[in-house]
Design a protein around this motif. Structure first.
Motif, short mmCIF file in Angstrom:
data_model
loop_
_atom_site.label_atom_id
_atom_site.label_comp_id
_atom_site.label_asym_id
_atom_site.label_seq_id
_atom_site.Cartn_x
_atom_site.Cartn_y
_atom_site.Cartn_z
N GLU A 1 0.82 -1.21 0.00
CA GLU A 1 0.00 0.00 0.00
C GLU A 1 0.85 1.26 0.00
OE1 GLU A 1 -0.37 -2.58 1.89
OE2 GLU A 1 -2.46 -3.29 1.80
N GLY A 2 2.03 1.19 0.59
CA GLY A 2 2.91 2.36 0.62
C GLY A 2 3.37 2.79 -0.76
N ASP A 3 3.37 1.84 -1.69
CA ASP A 3 3.71 2.13 -3.08
C ASP A 3 2.50 2.03 -3.99
OD1 ASP A 3 6.52 2.75 -3.04
OD2 ASP A 3 6.90 0.65 -2.57
N ARG A 4 1.30 2.11 -3.39
CA ARG A 4 0.01 2.07 -4.12
C ARG A 4 -0.18 0.73 -4.85
NH1 ARG A 4 1.37 6.23 -1.66
NH2 ARG A 4 0.37 8.27 -1.96
N LEU A 5 0.39 -0.33 -4.29
CA LEU A 5 0.25 -1.67 -4.87
C LEU A 5 -0.13 -2.64 -3.76
CD1 LEU A 5 3.35 -1.65 -7.26
CD2 LEU A 5 0.95 -1.69 -7.96
N SER A 6 -1.35 -2.48 -3.28
CA SER A 6 -1.82 -3.27 -2.15
C SER A 6 -1.69 -4.77 -2.42
CB SER A 6 -3.29 -2.93 -1.87
OG SER A 6 -3.81 -3.73 -0.83
N GLY A 7 -1.12 -5.49 -1.47
CA GLY A 7 -1.00 -6.93 -1.58
C GLY A 7 0.25 -7.41 -2.29
N LEU A 8 1.14 -6.48 -2.66
CA LEU A 8 2.36 -6.87 -3.36
C LEU A 8 3.58 -6.28 -2.65
CD1 LEU A 8 3.93 -8.03 -5.80
CD2 LEU A 8 3.51 -5.84 -6.97
N ALA A 9 4.51 -7.14 -2.28
CA ALA A 9 5.78 -6.69 -1.72
C ALA A 9 6.90 -7.40 -2.48
CB ALA A 9 5.87 -7.00 -0.23
N VAL A 10 7.98 -6.67 -2.74
CA VAL A 10 9.12 -7.25 -3.43
C VAL A 10 10.38 -6.86 -2.67
CG1 VAL A 10 10.42 -7.41 -5.59
CG2 VAL A 10 7.94 -6.99 -5.66
N ASP A 11 11.13 -7.87 -2.24
CA ASP A 11 12.42 -7.65 -1.59
C ASP A 11 13.53 -8.11 -2.52
OD1 ASP A 11 11.44 -6.58 0.79
OD2 ASP A 11 11.14 -8.56 1.68
N VAL B 1 12.51 7.95 27.26
CA VAL B 1 12.49 7.64 25.83
C VAL B 1 13.55 8.47 25.12
CG1 VAL B 1 11.14 7.67 23.71
CG2 VAL B 1 10.06 6.98 25.86
N LEU B 2 14.48 7.81 24.46
CA LEU B 2 15.53 8.49 23.70
C LEU B 2 15.17 8.62 22.23
CD1 LEU B 2 18.67 6.73 25.22
CD2 LEU B 2 17.61 8.88 25.94
N ARG B 3 14.42 7.63 21.73
CA ARG B 3 14.10 7.63 20.31
C ARG B 3 12.90 6.73 20.03
NH1 ARG B 3 18.34 6.43 15.30
NH2 ARG B 3 16.80 6.22 13.66
N ASN B 4 12.05 7.19 19.13
CA ASN B 4 10.94 6.38 18.63
C ASN B 4 11.14 6.24 17.12
OD1 ASN B 4 7.46 6.93 17.88
ND2 ASN B 4 8.44 4.99 18.36
N SER B 5 11.17 5.01 16.63
CA SER B 5 11.43 4.79 15.21
C SER B 5 10.51 3.72 14.66
CB SER B 5 12.90 4.39 14.98
OG SER B 5 13.22 3.24 15.75
N GLY B 6 10.52 3.58 13.34
CA GLY B 6 9.70 2.58 12.68
C GLY B 6 10.53 1.77 11.71
N ALA B 7 9.91 1.39 10.60
CA ALA B 7 10.60 0.59 9.59
C ALA B 7 11.58 1.46 8.81
CB ALA B 7 9.59 -0.06 8.65
N ALA B 8 12.52 0.80 8.14
CA ALA B 8 13.52 1.50 7.34
C ALA B 8 12.86 2.31 6.23
CB ALA B 8 14.51 0.48 6.74
N LEU B 9 13.63 3.23 5.65
CA LEU B 9 13.08 4.20 4.69
C LEU B 9 12.56 3.57 3.40
CD1 LEU B 9 15.63 7.14 5.06
CD2 LEU B 9 13.34 6.92 6.07
N ASP B 10 12.97 2.31 3.12
CA ASP B 10 12.44 1.66 1.93
C ASP B 10 11.10 0.98 2.19
OD1 ASP B 10 13.52 -0.23 3.56
OD2 ASP B 10 14.82 -1.17 2.07
N HIS B 11 10.47 1.35 3.33
CA HIS B 11 9.12 0.87 3.68
C HIS B 11 8.19 2.07 3.82
CE1 HIS B 11 11.44 -2.72 4.54
NE2 HIS B 11 10.34 -3.40 4.81
N PRO B 12 7.90 2.77 2.71
CA PRO B 12 7.06 3.97 2.80
C PRO B 12 5.64 3.64 3.23
CG PRO B 12 7.33 3.32 0.51
CD PRO B 12 8.26 2.45 1.31
N VAL B 13 4.97 4.64 3.78
CA VAL B 13 3.58 4.48 4.25
C VAL B 13 2.70 5.51 3.56
CG1 VAL B 13 2.04 4.57 6.25
CG2 VAL B 13 4.35 3.63 6.49
N SER B 14 1.57 5.07 3.03
CA SER B 14 0.61 5.98 2.42
C SER B 14 -0.29 6.59 3.50
CB SER B 14 -0.26 5.23 1.40
OG SER B 14 -1.37 6.03 1.02
N PRO B 15 -0.52 7.92 3.47
CA PRO B 15 -1.44 8.52 4.44
C PRO B 15 -2.84 7.91 4.36
CG PRO B 15 -0.19 10.21 3.30
CD PRO B 15 0.10 8.92 2.59
N ALA B 16 -3.18 7.37 3.19
CA ALA B 16 -4.50 6.75 3.03
C ALA B 16 -4.56 5.37 3.67
CB ALA B 16 -4.84 6.64 1.54
#
Length: 313
Positions: free
Chosen positions: A9-19, A283-298
């Motif tokens: 979904e982060g790349d507007r391709l719901s249900g598809l991930a490629v590593d 709390v020193l830092r709050n983080s998420g997934a690496a930058l190649d895991h974009p998130v869509s606001p939608a």
């Protein structure tokens, strides 16, 4: 040379991930449209590999299905599935599975394409592994739910004095041992097959503590329906982990459950666990997934990984 090329979904391709792993790629399919257009998806990824590899020969394209999510989408597994590049990732023709060595932040990892957890390697924790490693020089480290030794080996390579890596899965421990040998840090990492909670409770009973503790459990809340039960599990784990940290030490605590990340529940768990463990945390830092895991606001549910680095007193 290990990264996420397509992030659903982060790349507007719901249900598809490629590593991508070196010259190879693992396609993860979890939507019916992806299965319907399999030939086109494989062709597009193969072309991308050719472009990336040129002038060298491209590697394999492995197809991997998330069957439960596909069935929720109305997909029915064919009685006689086509023999494609990644059919053996579903359990057939296992002798053809391809082992590769990748490099991440100067650390080498062995994986079998399409086998094991996720696509074979957790690219999403790459930045967090590097961040923690930079804080481990000369310190004693505990890596729980270590899987292939990602945090443990990064810590050892960065100069940790000692590392204990815990996982209850025998294949995970074996893979971790191979990766430690691959990076020439076997003498500084002790891998142990045991429940993470049981090991931490043993440490507490014996007064054993660490300078840095990593708590990165598998998904404990598959959906909001499981949130309350998962919260109790996270609470037990974080309470024990905090008691294993020496005063002045660090805890990296993570959740890969979208239901936890979306509600901000992990921070509430850490707060409650610190009170029950009689520890003061900052709390020193709050983080998420690496930058190649974009998130869509939608699709905010795409922000599934939540990690807190906290100082413990």
């Amino acid at each position: 040379d290990a990264y996420r090329l397509v992030n659903g979904e982060g790349d507007r391709l719901s249900g598809l991930a490629v590593d991508v792993f070196g010259a190879h790629a693992v396609i993860s399919s979890s939507a019916q449209w992806v299965e319907f257009h399999r030939e086109a998806v494989e062709a597009a990824v193969a072309q991308q590999l050719r472009d990336l590899a040129a002038p060298r020969e491209p590697g394999m394209v492995v197809w991997r299905r998330t069957v439960d999510r596909l069935q929720e989408d109305g997909w029915a597994q064919p009685v006689e599935p086509e023999q494609g590049a990644g059919d053996h990732a579903q359990g057939e023709d296992k002798e053809e599975l391809t082992a590769v060595v990748i490099e991440e932040n100067g650390v080498r990892f062995r994986l079998v394409l399409g086998q094991g957890q996720k696509s074979g390697h957790y690219c999403d924790q790459r930045d967090n592994r590097r961040m923690v490693a930079e804080l481990c020089q000369g310190r004693d480290v505990l890596d729980t739910f270590c899987y292939s030794g990602g945090f443990a080996i990064n810590a050892a390579k960065a100069g940790a004095r000692s590392v204990v890596a815990i996982d209850k899965s025998l294949p995970a421990i074996q893979l971790g041992l191979e990766n430690a040998e691959l990076n020439n840090v076997s003498d500084r990492i002790h891998f142990q097959r045991e429940s993470a909670l049981d090991y931490m409770l043993e440490c507490i009973a014996n007064g054993k503590t660490f300078d840095v503790v990593v708590l990165d459990p598998p998904k404990l809340a598959p959906s909001h329906l499981h949130l309350e039960r998962a919260r109790n599990q996270y609470l037990k784990l974080n309470r024990a982990a905090l008691r294993c940290v020496r005063p002045g030490g660090l805890l990296l605590t993570c959740t890969c459950s979208s239901a936890m990340a979306q509600t901000g529940e992990l921070l509430n768990v850490v707060r409650t666990a610190s009170m029950e463990a009689r520890r003061q945390v900052t709390v020193l830092r709050n983080s998420g997934a690496a930058l190649d895991h974009p998130v869509s606001p939608a699709f905010p549910e795409g922000r599934y990984l939540d990690a807190y680095l906290v100082a413990v007193q």
